[in-house]
Design a protein around this motif. Sequence first.
Motif, PDB file in Angstrom:
ATOM      1  N   ALA A 241       0.836  -1.209   0.000  1.00 33.15           N
ATOM      2  CA  ALA A 241       0.000   0.000   0.000  1.00 33.15           C
ATOM      3  C   ALA A 241       0.867   1.254   0.000  1.00 33.15           C
ATOM      4  CB  ALA A 241      -0.936   0.002   1.203  1.00 33.15           C
ATOM      5  N   VAL A 242       1.918   1.253   0.816  1.00 35.19           N
ATOM      6  CA  VAL A 242       2.825   2.405   0.869  1.00 35.19           C
ATOM      7  C   VAL A 242       3.601   2.515  -0.440  1.00 35.19           C
ATOM      8  CG1 VAL A 242       4.830   3.416   2.037  1.00 35.19           C
ATOM      9  CG2 VAL A 242       3.018   2.355   3.378  1.00 35.19           C
ATOM     10  N   ALA A 243       4.131   1.412  -0.922  1.00 27.60           N
ATOM     11  CA  ALA A 243       4.931   1.424  -2.152  1.00 27.60           C
ATOM     12  C   ALA A 243       4.094   1.873  -3.348  1.00 27.60           C
ATOM     13  CB  ALA A 243       5.526   0.044  -2.410  1.00 27.60           C
TER      14      ALA A 243
ATOM     15  N   ASP B 267       2.405   6.058  -7.280  1.00 25.49           N
ATOM     16  CA  ASP B 267       1.306   6.807  -7.901  1.00 25.49           C
ATOM     17  C   ASP B 267       1.449   8.307  -7.650  1.00 25.49           C
ATOM     18  OD1 ASP B 267       0.249   4.425  -8.816  1.00 25.49           O
ATOM     19  OD2 ASP B 267      -1.271   4.290  -7.234  1.00 25.49           O
ATOM     20  N   THR B 268       1.808   8.680  -6.446  1.00 26.67           N
ATOM     21  CA  THR B 268       1.989  10.098  -6.109  1.00 26.67           C
ATOM     22  C   THR B 268       3.175  10.684  -6.868  1.00 26.67           C
ATOM     23  OG1 THR B 268       1.025   9.741  -3.930  1.00 26.67           O
ATOM     24  CG2 THR B 268       2.374  11.722  -4.216  1.00 26.67           C
TER      25      THR B 268
ATOM     26  N   LEU C 292       6.370   7.331 -16.528  1.00 26.26           N
ATOM     27  CA  LEU C 292       7.109   6.838 -15.379  1.00 26.26           C
ATOM     28  C   LEU C 292       6.795   5.356 -15.283  1.00 26.26           C
ATOM     29  CD1 LEU C 292       8.868   7.490 -12.840  1.00 26.26           C
ATOM     30  CD2 LEU C 292       6.711   7.612 -11.570  1.00 26.26           C
ATOM     31  N   VAL C 293       7.844   4.543 -15.317  1.00 28.61           N
ATOM     32  CA  VAL C 293       7.653   3.096 -15.245  1.00 28.61           C
ATOM     33  C   VAL C 293       8.553   2.520 -14.165  1.00 28.61           C
ATOM     34  CG1 VAL C 293       6.979   2.857 -17.673  1.00 28.61           C
ATOM     35  CG2 VAL C 293       9.377   2.622 -17.036  1.00 28.61           C
ATOM     36  N   ALA C 294       8.099   1.419 -13.583  1.00 25.37           N
ATOM     37  CA  ALA C 294       8.917   0.673 -12.634  1.00 25.37           C
ATOM     38  C   ALA C 294       9.723  -0.342 -13.428  1.00 25.37           C
ATOM     39  CB  ALA C 294       8.029  -0.030 -11.622  1.00 25.37           C
ATOM     40  N   ASP C 295      11.042  -0.377 -13.163  1.00 27.42           N
ATOM     41  CA  ASP C 295      11.918  -1.273 -13.899  1.00 27.42           C
ATOM     42  C   ASP C 295      13.027  -1.780 -12.989  1.00 27.42           C
ATOM     43  OD1 ASP C 295      13.233  -2.652 -15.994  1.00 27.42           O
ATOM     44  OD2 ASP C 295      14.408  -0.869 -16.514  1.00 27.42           O
TER      45      ASP C 295
END
Length: 171
Positions: free
Chosen positions: A70-72, A77-78, A101-104
């Motif tokens: 939830a925090v991550a 998102d923020t 913005l992507v997580a990689d």
Amino acid sequence: MTDTLPPAVADAFDDHDSFEPAAEGYRVTTTVFDPTVTATDIEGVGHEYTVTVRTPMLGAAVEGEVVGPAVADGWFDTFARRLEDATQATRAQIELDQHRLVADDGQAVATFVFSYGDPDQAAAIAKTLVEYVEGTYVEGIVPGYDYREPVADLIQNAKTAGDNERGGTPL
């Protein structure tokens, strides 16, 4: 390689103190993150610039603790929403051709693509976008965790910069 960049762009970035040649394009030297800027010619417009900044995901920046989903997810998102305003930090009127913005692999990778005619001004715009990402990242650091490098350095710098009487996290 910098020899693949348009000559006017390479000259502008070479003349700017905040850039150094990198394996691909130029690296911005004013941040602890891993930012690069590349450019290609666009007929009739000038050049298209791609600014890429790699920052650690919150969970990858934390030392020894697990960050809950939830925090991550909320942090990511923020961060993404805040980066949507990056062009407002520049002194030039630009519209992004692309922003994502992507997580990689433990990193949040921000990419901004814009077209601009003046390479000298484009260098300043690229630097501003990179520094906006860093500042936005610092603003989003979640208190209560122990952070590893380079985030620990950012927190320490934020604590000691400006008003030394305040202390605490940058939030």
